[in-house]
Design an enzyme around this catalytic site. Structure first.
Site, PDB file in Angstrom:
ATOM      1  N   LYS A 125       1.464   5.465   8.147  1.00  0.00           N
ATOM      2  CA  LYS A 125       1.561   5.604   6.691  1.00  0.00           C
ATOM      3  C   LYS A 125       0.201   5.461   6.024  1.00  0.00           C
ATOM      4  CE  LYS A 125       2.987   1.916   4.492  1.00  0.00           C
ATOM      5  NZ  LYS A 125       1.843   1.444   3.648  1.00  0.00           N
ATOM      6  N   THR A 148       0.871  -1.171   0.000  1.00  0.00           N
ATOM      7  CA  THR A 148       0.000   0.000   0.000  1.00  0.00           C
ATOM      8  C   THR A 148       0.908   1.221   0.000  1.00  0.00           C
ATOM      9  OG1 THR A 148      -1.586  -1.224   1.353  1.00  0.00           O
ATOM     10  CG2 THR A 148      -1.888   1.162   1.192  1.00  0.00           C
ATOM     11  N   LYS A 175      -7.683  -0.504  -1.670  1.00  0.00           N
ATOM     12  CA  LYS A 175      -6.971  -0.744  -0.409  1.00  0.00           C
ATOM     13  C   LYS A 175      -7.061   0.484   0.502  1.00  0.00           C
ATOM     14  CE  LYS A 175      -4.514  -3.122   2.489  1.00  0.00           C
ATOM     15  NZ  LYS A 175      -3.120  -3.507   2.272  1.00  0.00           N
TER      16      LYS A 175
END
Length: 296
Positions: free
Chosen positions: A244, A96, A172
């Site tokens: 993140k 990702t 995602k």
């Protein structure tokens, strides 16, 4: 099957995916840590001495990196694999790293005749070890069909969400919005249970039997309780990964002019955990943000 697969990075997820794929394909793996390579060798994964050696001649290269910088280094750095990959081959990106970075890298690779299958995975190492992952794919049809036999082995649920790289990242991103919120919410709920004088383990059991149950509550709950009681829980997914990922979520929302106040609040909890030195701890340790004192 005849496809040759290189798996670059034999960490928690990479090792399990490589080991599972080796039951069906010719798999070569590489990791900077010799002990990880040795573990892979015991599972039937051939070893390489460099990323270039592993990727040279491979039909598909399975990649898990933390961010765009690492991906660029892997592809075009001193030991970059792009120059040795053959035309018609493809990279399966399981990470990702965000929508725009994937779109940009896919365009670069296309100029060299190399495809990019944007295939971020969800499920964790235990599920990777038995081909039980959720894989959401964004890829052009030719590359998708080329990679599909491998993706089918990796995934119990394979969803082709868009016919271009970047769409897997989009899906995602939506997935991580929910996961990040659910982990933070689980921490808050279990912290409150403790503050109210309830046995947290009993509270967790009760919650998992009713409408408040969620996968993240059931999976992270026991480790969150450990963290709240001053214990060091097993690290299955680092907290800084959600720093993140929630950043990717809020950036994506901003790019389309949408407010995501609940996700933004969860992002702040992970950032606070990061600031408290919890980056390398399990993400369930986010409970300590709202319940900072040890309960031991």
């Amino acid at each position: 099957m005849s496809r040759r697969i290189a798996v670059l990075g034999l960490g928690a997820m990479g090792l399990q995916m490589a080991s599972w794929l080796a039951k069906s394909f010719d798999v070569v793996g590489y990791d900077i840590a010799a002990e990880r390579v040795a573990l892979a060798d015991k599972e039937g994964v051939a070893s390489a001495t460099s990323t270039k050696e592993a990727a040279d001649g491979a039909d598909l290269v399975l990649v898990a990196v933390r961010n765009r910088t690492q991906l660029d280094e892997l592809l075009y750095g001193a030991d970059g694999i792009a120059e040795v990959m053959k035309k018609g081959s493809a990279i399966i990106l399981t990470s990702t790293i965000g929508i725009a970075p994937v779109e940009e890298v896919a365009a670069q690779l296309a100029e060299q005749g190399i495809g990019l299958v944007d295939a971020p995975v969800s499920g964790g190492p235990a599920r990777a070890a038995k081909g039980d992952l959720l894989v959401t794919v964004g890829a052009y049809e030719t590359e998708y069909e080329f990679a599909k036999p491998v993706l089918d082995v990796m995934a119990s649920t394979l969803v082709w969400v868009g016919k271009a790289p970047g769409k897997g990242q989009s899906m995602k991103t939506v997935n991580q919005l929910l996961c990040g919120i659910h982990i933070a919410a689980a921490g808050e709920a279990l912290a409150l249970a403790g503050k109210l004088g309830l046995d947290q383990a009993v509270a967790l059991e009760a919650l998992m039997s009713g409408a408040a149950a969620s996968f993240m509550l059931g999976d992270r709950g026991p480790r969150a309780i450990q963290a709240d009681n001053g214990e060091e829980a097993e690290v299955k997914s680092r907290l800084d990964i959600f720093v993140k990922d929630m950043g990717i979520v809020t950036d994506a929302a901003k790019s389309v002019g949408m407010a995501v106040p609940v996700a933004a609040a969860a992002e702040q909890e992970y950032l606070l955990g990061f600031a408290r030195g919890q980056a390398a701890m399990d993400d369930s340790s986010v409970i300590r943000v709202v319940s900072p004192e040890d309960r031991a």
